[in-house]
Motif scaffolding. Structure first.
Motif, short mmCIF file in Angstrom:
data_model
loop_
_atom_site.label_atom_id
_atom_site.label_comp_id
_atom_site.label_asym_id
_atom_site.label_seq_id
_atom_site.Cartn_x
_atom_site.Cartn_y
_atom_site.Cartn_z
N VAL A 59 0.85 -1.28 -0.08
CA VAL A 59 -0.07 0.04 0.00
C VAL A 59 0.96 1.34 0.04
O VAL A 59 0.71 2.43 -0.72
CB VAL A 59 -0.90 -0.01 1.23
N GLU A 60 1.86 1.39 0.86
CA GLU A 60 2.80 2.37 0.79
C GLU A 60 3.46 2.62 -0.42
O GLU A 60 3.62 3.71 -0.94
CB GLU A 60 3.81 2.26 2.09
N SER A 61 4.21 1.42 -1.14
CA SER A 61 4.65 1.63 -2.33
C SER A 61 3.61 2.17 -3.28
O SER A 61 3.95 3.08 -4.32
CB SER A 61 5.56 0.45 -2.80
N GLY A 62 2.21 1.75 -3.36
CA GLY A 62 1.56 2.24 -4.44
C GLY A 62 1.12 3.69 -4.08
O GLY A 62 1.08 4.41 -4.96
N LYS A 63 0.96 4.09 -2.64
CA LYS A 63 0.82 5.47 -2.78
C LYS A 63 2.12 6.47 -3.04
O LYS A 63 1.72 7.52 -3.61
CB LYS A 63 0.68 5.58 -1.29
N GLN A 64 3.19 6.06 -3.11
CA GLN A 64 4.41 6.81 -3.76
C GLN A 64 4.38 6.68 -4.85
O GLN A 64 4.72 7.92 -5.60
CB GLN A 64 5.62 5.84 -3.05
N LEU A 65 3.78 5.66 -5.75
CA LEU A 65 3.63 5.83 -7.13
C LEU A 65 2.58 6.69 -7.35
O LEU A 65 2.80 7.19 -8.47
CB LEU A 65 3.57 4.21 -7.86
N LEU A 66 1.86 6.70 -6.79
CA LEU A 66 0.47 7.74 -7.07
C LEU A 66 0.81 9.00 -6.79
O LEU A 66 0.31 9.86 -7.75
CB LEU A 66 -0.71 7.30 -5.98
N SER A 67 1.60 9.38 -6.05
CA SER A 67 2.17 10.99 -5.92
C SER A 67 2.84 11.17 -6.93
O SER A 67 3.23 12.47 -7.36
CB SER A 67 2.86 10.94 -4.62
N LYS A 68 3.48 10.24 -7.87
CA LYS A 68 4.62 10.53 -9.00
C LYS A 68 3.76 10.39 -10.28
O LYS A 68 4.46 10.23 -11.38
CB LYS A 68 5.61 9.55 -8.69
N ALA A 69 2.61 10.36 -10.35
CA ALA A 69 1.77 10.20 -11.53
C ALA A 69 2.09 11.31 -12.62
O ALA A 69 1.90 12.35 -12.16
CB ALA A 69 0.29 9.77 -11.30
N ALA A 70 2.38 10.96 -13.67
CA ALA A 70 2.49 11.84 -14.91
C ALA A 70 1.49 12.27 -15.62
O ALA A 70 1.42 13.36 -15.94
CB ALA A 70 3.85 11.22 -15.67
N ASN A 71 0.35 11.02 -15.73
CA ASN A 71 -0.61 11.67 -16.49
C ASN A 71 -1.92 11.14 -15.96
O ASN A 71 -1.97 10.31 -14.94
CB ASN A 71 -0.50 11.01 -18.08
N LEU A 72 -3.27 11.57 -16.66
CA LEU A 72 -4.15 11.00 -15.92
C LEU A 72 -4.67 9.57 -16.01
O LEU A 72 -5.10 9.05 -14.98
CB LEU A 72 -5.49 11.77 -16.77
#
Length: 328
Positions: free
Chosen positions: A185-198
């Motif tokens: 879950v934490e890794s997913g949240k980190q990737l979510l904060s770095k999302a480049a597009n919609l």
């Protein structure tokens, strides 16, 4: 002559003194030279030995500290699987025949409250000749045996059953899975904060939501096991002197009579289902079947009359005319 002899003696004495002085100096120099290396060697060894000990001591202490730390980490990581530390679910049932069901039920409730538990369910039946009560008590696991013994003293004990289930490994497995799922879950949240597009944002939000749902499910299972291990379940059946206890179907011995009884029960159950189906279809049969039967009956009557009418002779047919003409 005498003077020359004297000079030779003096020269010989000086030469002897010089030789003796040179030998003494050489001996002193050799002794000094030999003593100096010994002192140098001994001092060097002492000096080298002390730092070696100083250097070895911290290394040994560090190794010992690392060993202690590793031992602590191993103890912290490995689960404690001793008998007194295992997670066990206790469930029990007891049947007691008492003089007054209502009073005994009140006493059972008081026993549960005094032990730190509570009544999970209370079902009572009052008949014309007998009374019964079924109580479900939730008791702390540490006081399970003592509570069962207290309940047995309410009257005459007729039946007791105790079951245990060891869920230690299941809880350890859930703890490991919960830790892994939290990291996901934490890794997913980190990737979510770095999302480049919609598109990436939507995909990552869906993935994080799925991971959080799985984590919540695992935590719910752990809470359920924790509740079952913390609070044991005891089912108490209270009977008055005239009440009859229902026989347990599992206690019926196998054999011809048991097979006959099972077949008869299956037959009666099948007949009950069949009569239910017929009862449901009967109104439709009456509403649709009677008009259809009346129509079929009318058609049959009509068909029977039609051939009879067609076979009767017509008055103007040639056959009738020939019969009516005179013979020559």
């Amino acid at each position: 002559m005498h003077k020359r002899g004297t000079i030779k003696l003096i020269a010989a004495a000086l030469l002897t003194g010089a030789l003796l002085a040179g030998c003494g100096a050489g001996a002193e120099d050799n002794a000094a030279s030999q003593a100096a290396p010994e002192r140098a060697t001994g001092g060097g060894m002492a000096d080298q030995g002390a730092p070696a000990e100083d250097k070895a001591a911290p290394g040994a202490g560090q190794d010992a500290g690392q060993g202690v730390d590793q031992g602590k980490n191993a103890t912290a990581q490995a689960p404690d699987l001793r008998v007194d530390q295992r997670s066990i679910i206790y469930t029990g049932s007891i049947t007691v025949r008492v003089d007054d069901v209502t009073a005994a039920a009140a006493q059972a409730t008081g026993i549960a409250s005094a032990s730190g538990g509570f009544v999970g369910a209370d079902e009572r039946h009052t008949g014309a000749t007998s009374d019964t009560a079924n109580l479900t008590l939730r008791i702390p696991a540490a006081k399970f045996n003592s509570v069962v013994d207290q309940l047995a003293k309410l009257g005459k004990e007729e039946l007791r059953g105790i079951n245990t289930e060891d869920v230690t490994e299941a809880i350890v497995d859930l703890d490991a899975r919960i830790s892994v799922q939290k990291a996901r879950v934490e890794s997913g949240k980190q990737l979510l904060s770095k999302a480049a597009n919609l598109d990436d944002l939507v995909m990552l939000e869906r993935e994080v939501a799925t991971r959080e749902s799985d984590l919540a499910s695992l935590e719910a299972k752990k809470r359920r096991l924790a509740d079952l291990t913390a609070l044991s379940t005891i089912t108490v059946v209270l009977l008055d002197p005239d009440a009859t206890q229902a026989a347990d179907p599992d206690d019926e011995p196998p054999g011809f009579l048991a097979g006959l009884s099972g077949g008869w029960n299956a037959l009666t159950a099948s007949l009950a289902v069949l009569m239910t189906v017929l009862g449901a279809l009967l109104p439709w049969l009456i509403a649709i079947g009677l008009p259809a039967w009346a129509i079929l009956y009318a058609l049959r009557r009509y068909r029977r009359r039609q051939p009879a009418a067609d076979s009767s002779p017509h008055p103007l047919t040639p056959a009738a005319t020939a019969d009516s003409s005179p013979t020559p």
